[in-house]
Design a protein around this motif. Structure first.
Motif, PDB file in Angstrom:
ATOM      1  N   ALA A 162     -74.744 -38.925 -13.175  1.00  0.00           N
ATOM      2  CA  ALA A 162     -75.868 -37.995 -13.266  1.00  0.00           C
ATOM      3  C   ALA A 162     -75.602 -36.944 -12.190  1.00  0.00           C
ATOM      4  O   ALA A 162     -75.564 -37.270 -11.004  1.00  0.00           O
ATOM      5  CB  ALA A 162     -77.188 -38.707 -13.017  1.00  0.00           C
ATOM      6  N   GLY A 173     -77.824 -45.723 -18.858  1.00  0.00           N
ATOM      7  CA  GLY A 173     -78.673 -44.541 -18.952  1.00  0.00           C
ATOM      8  C   GLY A 173     -78.377 -43.578 -17.817  1.00  0.00           C
ATOM      9  O   GLY A 173     -77.933 -43.967 -16.743  1.00  0.00           O
ATOM     10  N   SER A 174     -78.641 -42.306 -18.066  1.00  0.00           N
ATOM     11  CA  SER A 174     -78.382 -41.269 -17.075  1.00  0.00           C
ATOM     12  C   SER A 174     -79.428 -40.183 -17.231  1.00  0.00           C
ATOM     13  O   SER A 174     -79.738 -39.780 -18.362  1.00  0.00           O
ATOM     14  CB  SER A 174     -76.978 -40.698 -17.312  1.00  0.00           C
ATOM     15  N   ALA A 175     -79.989 -39.726 -16.110  1.00  0.00           N
ATOM     16  CA  ALA A 175     -81.030 -38.699 -16.218  1.00  0.00           C
ATOM     17  C   ALA A 175     -81.172 -37.921 -14.927  1.00  0.00           C
ATOM     18  O   ALA A 175     -80.799 -38.389 -13.855  1.00  0.00           O
ATOM     19  CB  ALA A 175     -82.366 -39.343 -16.575  1.00  0.00           C
ATOM     20  N   ASN A 216     -84.300 -36.644 -13.037  1.00  0.00           N
ATOM     21  CA  ASN A 216     -85.757 -36.754 -13.012  1.00  0.00           C
ATOM     22  C   ASN A 216     -86.342 -35.536 -12.317  1.00  0.00           C
ATOM     23  O   ASN A 216     -85.972 -35.214 -11.196  1.00  0.00           O
ATOM     24  CB  ASN A 216     -86.183 -38.025 -12.270  1.00  0.00           C
ATOM     25  N   PRO A 260     -83.813 -43.557 -16.561  1.00  0.00           N
ATOM     26  CA  PRO A 260     -83.235 -43.554 -17.899  1.00  0.00           C
ATOM     27  C   PRO A 260     -83.118 -44.975 -18.443  1.00  0.00           C
ATOM     28  O   PRO A 260     -82.724 -45.893 -17.715  1.00  0.00           O
ATOM     29  CB  PRO A 260     -81.857 -42.945 -17.680  1.00  0.00           C
ATOM     30  N   THR A 312     -86.299 -50.047 -18.880  1.00  0.00           N
ATOM     31  CA  THR A 312     -86.558 -48.695 -18.400  1.00  0.00           C
ATOM     32  C   THR A 312     -86.964 -48.773 -16.937  1.00  0.00           C
ATOM     33  O   THR A 312     -88.031 -49.283 -16.616  1.00  0.00           O
ATOM     34  CB  THR A 312     -87.681 -48.022 -19.216  1.00  0.00           C
ATOM     35  N   GLU A 358     -81.373 -37.623  -9.174  1.00  0.00           N
ATOM     36  CA  GLU A 358     -80.461 -38.108 -10.201  1.00  0.00           C
ATOM     37  C   GLU A 358     -80.676 -39.624 -10.325  1.00  0.00           C
ATOM     38  O   GLU A 358     -81.009 -40.294  -9.345  1.00  0.00           O
ATOM     39  CB  GLU A 358     -79.013 -37.805  -9.815  1.00  0.00           C
TER      40      GLU A 358
END
Lengths: 230, 89
Positions: A58, A110-112, A114, A124, A190, A204
């Protein structure tokens, strides 16, 4: 009991801003065949070290990465993690975990990025999970000259393993926090946590899961049977 | 062309932003955010912000995956963006 065999938190010159575009991190000598995971962060990009596989990244104000590999003889002889960056003289953070042989990543990480900081926000989702696994989430944030404090209250995963802020010095520093749970089940999770920072910048976030194999049982020492007197 | 050329081109955008008065945007996505500020202020067209985002995506690909991006194109676009920033008054 922690799920890892060894854990190395890189420190000192190996992660400090060093006037160059690369860092070399030594870690605890692994056992041949064991699984290694490296989680790292800094205000720069990280190349995937030779022999390692990118689990996820991320990248926005910081570069947050997770890599893995199976320990080979070269790692046993010289356990070092070498990465290069897109800019020089940035401090980084690296934590390297060693898990028993047979451990493996599971599901889709998961990758995000925020955008909400200062309140509890979801990370994520890590999906397509099966069986029983260890679930992990990592958050990172850039540390500008204005950043003097940062902390995270984890809701899920629940066990915080790491929470360190490296202050700005010439260039930006970085904040990274890691949490995990053992024995998780279900097809997805999650993450959720509240990262408090005076920066207000995005953070990240990476989530992933590992099926952790049972550690090899040690061979019991041979015990001489008692002599029978006659 | 070496990966370093991509890194250097991205750094040139950072330098151009600081030259017109921005605080140091850092080595990563701060360039994108700063260009968007210039767009929001009406000093640059939205296409420049789109270009900055596209270049950042390529920078990340080069950085971690060792992915093959068109590095000549990257440097050409980054130079144009740097020049556009430098022309902002």
């Amino acid at each position: 009991m922690a799920p890892w065999v060894n854990r190395t938190v890189a420190s000192g010159a190996s992660v400090a801003a060093n006037g160059t575009t690369s860092h070399t991190v030594a870690y605890t000598t692994p056992t041949l065949g064991n699984k290694l995971y490296a989680v790292c962060d800094g205000g720069v990009t990280f190349t995937t070290p030779s022999g390692w596989t990118l689990i996820g990244s991320a990248v926005n104000n910081t570069g947050l990465y997770a890599f893995s590999k199976t320990a080979v003889s070269g790692d046993v002889a010289t356990p070092s993690f070498v990465t290069t960056h897109n800019a020089s003289n940035y401090a980084i953070q690296v934590v390297i975990y060693e898990f028993p042989a047979g451990s493996a990543g599971v599901g889709t990480p998961g990758s995000a990025i925020n955008t909400a900081v200062g309140s509890a926000v979801n990370g994520p989702a890590c999906t397509s999970l099966t069986g029983t696994y260890s679930r992990w989430d990592v958050r990172a944030q850039i540390a500008t000259a204005a950043s003097t404090a940062a902390s995270t209250a984890w809701t899920l995963p629940t066990t915080e393993d790491f929470d360190v802020l490296v202050l700005h010095s010439t260039n930006d520093g970085c904040y990274m926090t890691i949490a995990y749970d053992e024995g998780a089940t279900g097809t997805s999770f999650t993450p959720n946590a509240n990262t408090s920072s005076i920066l207000g910048t995005p953070c990240e976030d990476l989530s992933f899961a590992i099926t952790i194999a049972a550690a090899a049982a040690s061979i019991p020492e041979f015990v001489q049977p008692p002599r029978i007197p006659y | 062309m070496a990966r370093q050329d991509v890194y250097d081109a991205w750094a040139t955008i950072r330098t151009s932003l600081m030259a017109i008065g921005f605080d140091d945007p850092g080595a990563l996505g701060g360039n994108v955010a700063a260009v968007q500020v210039l767009v929001d202020e009406g000093k640059l067209d939205q296409s420049w912000a789109d270009m900055a985002l596209s270049l950042f995506s390529d920078l990340v690909d080069v950085g971690d995956h060792n992915n093959d991006v068109n590095q000549t194109s990257f440097v050409t676009k980054a130079t144009k963006l740097s020049n556009a920033i430098a022309a902002v008054t």
